[in-house]
Scaffold this motif. Structure first.
Motif, PDB file in Angstrom:
ATOM      1  N   CYS A  77       0.782  -1.299   0.011  1.00 27.53           N
ATOM      2  CA  CYS A  77       0.116  -0.067  -0.071  1.00 27.53           C
ATOM      3  C   CYS A  77       1.010   1.154   0.093  1.00 27.53           C
ATOM      4  CB  CYS A  77      -0.969   0.025   1.014  1.00 27.53           C
ATOM      5  SG  CYS A  77      -0.293   0.269   2.597  1.00 27.53           S
ATOM      6  N   GLY A  78       2.006   1.191   0.554  1.00 25.46           N
ATOM      7  CA  GLY A  78       3.036   2.351   0.669  1.00 25.46           C
ATOM      8  C   GLY A  78       2.728   3.248   1.819  1.00 25.46           C
ATOM      9  N   ASN A  79       1.782   2.963   2.629  1.00 27.40           N
ATOM     10  CA  ASN A  79       1.362   3.960   3.491  1.00 27.40           C
ATOM     11  C   ASN A  79       1.073   3.196   5.072  1.00 27.40           C
ATOM     12  OD1 ASN A  79       0.423   6.600   3.718  1.00 27.40           O
ATOM     13  ND2 ASN A  79      -1.743   6.214   3.707  1.00 27.40           N
ATOM     14  N   CYS A  80       1.424   2.210   5.170  1.00 30.94           N
ATOM     15  CA  CYS A  80       1.237   1.356   6.310  1.00 30.94           C
ATOM     16  C   CYS A  80       2.412   1.532   7.456  1.00 30.94           C
ATOM     17  CB  CYS A  80       0.650   0.076   6.335  1.00 30.94           C
ATOM     18  SG  CYS A  80       1.795  -1.209   5.772  1.00 30.94           S
TER      19      CYS A  80
ATOM     20  N   CYS B 250       5.388  -0.468   5.433  1.00 31.63           N
ATOM     21  CA  CYS B 250       5.541   0.352   4.171  1.00 31.63           C
ATOM     22  C   CYS B 250       6.382   1.553   4.481  1.00 31.63           C
ATOM     23  CB  CYS B 250       4.493   0.673   3.355  1.00 31.63           C
ATOM     24  SG  CYS B 250       3.587  -0.713   2.440  1.00 31.63           S
TER      25      CYS B 250
ATOM     26  N   CYS C 239       3.746  -5.486   4.235  1.00 28.96           N
ATOM     27  CA  CYS C 239       2.550  -4.469   4.243  1.00 28.96           C
ATOM     28  C   CYS C 239       1.086  -4.907   4.879  1.00 28.96           C
ATOM     29  CB  CYS C 239       2.360  -4.256   2.833  1.00 28.96           C
ATOM     30  SG  CYS C 239       0.936  -3.209   2.648  1.00 28.96           S
ATOM     31  N   GLU C 240       0.505  -4.269   5.772  1.00 32.26           N
ATOM     32  CA  GLU C 240      -0.683  -4.743   6.324  1.00 32.26           C
ATOM     33  C   GLU C 240      -1.785  -4.859   5.215  1.00 32.26           C
ATOM     34  OE1 GLU C 240      -1.200  -1.541   9.193  1.00 32.26           O
ATOM     35  OE2 GLU C 240      -0.418  -2.852  11.011  1.00 32.26           O
ATOM     36  N   ASN C 241      -1.660  -4.136   3.988  1.00 31.30           N
ATOM     37  CA  ASN C 241      -2.841  -4.104   3.200  1.00 31.30           C
ATOM     38  C   ASN C 241      -2.304  -4.921   1.856  1.00 31.30           C
ATOM     39  OD1 ASN C 241      -4.496  -2.372   5.021  1.00 31.30           O
ATOM     40  ND2 ASN C 241      -2.666  -0.950   4.591  1.00 31.30           N
TER      41      ASN C 241
HETATM   42 ZN   LIG Z   1       1.705  -0.942   3.570  1.00 35.52          ZN
END
Ligand SMILES: [Zn+2]
Ligand SMILES: [Zn+2]
Length: 338
Positions: free
Chosen positions: A88-91, A94, A102-104
């Motif tokens: 996701c690039g955001n968790c 990441c 990544c959690e997503n």
């Molecule tokens: Zn992530």
């Protein structure tokens, strides 16, 4: 187009599916080669849960036949290998550079439609252009090689180390070559199937047949103290225990094989403590795909020897049966180029 997926009961089925549409940041690929991974086999045999109604296949390569309006650096006709993992690039993970945790995390062939189909749509940043001379079949080996590369780098094999690899399947044979690339002085490989041991020997491994040889005492006899690094590439509790029993004091063990989710280890915490053993896991392939592809392109990694069978998509059930027999190395689903 045809696509292979699990139905609601967990059975592998071939279904007629609509050809996917390309989004602005995606490319449409005519799949040309798609590997059947050990994880796929675990899912098809019910050892690991798999989502139904998703086209499986996460190790694939093909030709770009359509591109979205935002795509950069790729054109129609390019041959590409695919990194199936989409972080996701955001968790939390990441943002710390551990994109594979990544959690997503979504993966093509796992959460999104993948490569056991005539066509597949992928985010363009997941495409790796095949260097000159690399075939789509070799390209389909990028992903597993990248996973093995992550494992070998994580366990930090040092020049001069002795290494034991347990399991001479496709990944065991890739790990063997990577161990030498990382400077191992001697790589031992334990594998019950003779043909696989022969290939391991051709890659300069010293091999054992675990059905005949006492691997622990052989390792002791040949190294004096145990190996510096042991890599489990089978996916069973007892082979992880074997790996732990084969390392020297201060040695390192990598759990690389994908085991049945119900397997439990029977190990002594005292041994881990007293022998000061490092026990480590390795999951997928963060930032290793392009280097894996370079190793294939420059003939440092031989993947051709590891592809043992090829089947057309309509014979995927036969291919899976062959994979579950345990006698095959990497089985590819292949399409004729057009
Ligand atoms: Zn992530
Ligand atoms: Zn895989």
């Amino acid at each position: 187009m045809l696509g292979a997926m699990l139905d609601e009961t967990g059975k592998l089925v071939l279904r007629e599916c609509p050809k996917p549409l390309v989004g602005p940041s995606e490319v449409l690929i005519k799949v040309l080669a798609s590997g059947i991974c050990g994880t796929d086999l675990h899912i098809f045999s019910g050892k690991i849960y798999g989502k139904p109604n998703i086209i499986r296949g996460h190790e694939f390569a093909g030709k770009i036949i359509e591109i979205g309006s935002n795509v950069k650096g790729l054109k129609i006709g390019d041959l590409v290998a695919v990194d199936p993992n989409i972080p996701c690039g955001n968790c939390y993970f990441c943002r710390r550079g551990e994109i594979h945790l990544c959690e997503n995390l979504k993966a093509l062939g796992v959460d999104l439609d993948g490569g056991f189909a005539d066509y597949c749509v992928i985010p363009y940043d997941r495409a790796y252009k095949l260097p000159n001379g690399v075939s789509p079949e070799e390209g389909a080996m990028m992903e597993p090689c990248a996973c093995a590369l992550h494992g070998v780098e994580k366990i930090q094999i040092k020049a001069g180390d002795t290494v034991l690899i347990i399991g001479g399947g496709a990944l065991g044979l890739i790990l063997l070559q990577l161990a030498y690339i990382h400077g191992a002085s001697k790589v031992f490989l334990s594998e019950p199937v003779k043909e696989k041991r022969e290939i391991a020997k051709s890659f300069s491994a010293y091999t054992f047949d675990p059905l005949k040889d006492d691997v622990i005492s052989e390792i002791k006899r040949l190294t004096g103290v145990g190996v510096d690094v042991a890599i489990e590439a089978v996916g069973k509790a007892d082979t992880v225990e074997l790996a732990i029993n084969c390392v020297r004091r201060g040695g390192k063990v990598l759990i690389f094989g994908v085991s049945d989710q119900r397997e439990i280890l029977n190990i002594s915490p005292f041994d881990i403590y007293y022998k000061e053993i490092t026990l480590m896991g390795s999951f997928v392939n963060p930032y290793t795909n392009s280097r894996a592809l370079e190793l294939i392109a420059n003939k440092r990694l031989n993947v051709k020897k590891i592809i043992s069978h090829k089947f057309p998509l309509r014979e995927i059930h036969k291919a899976v049966e062959m994979g579950l027999s345990g006698n095959a190395l990497r089985i590819l689903i292949v399409w004729e180029d057009f």
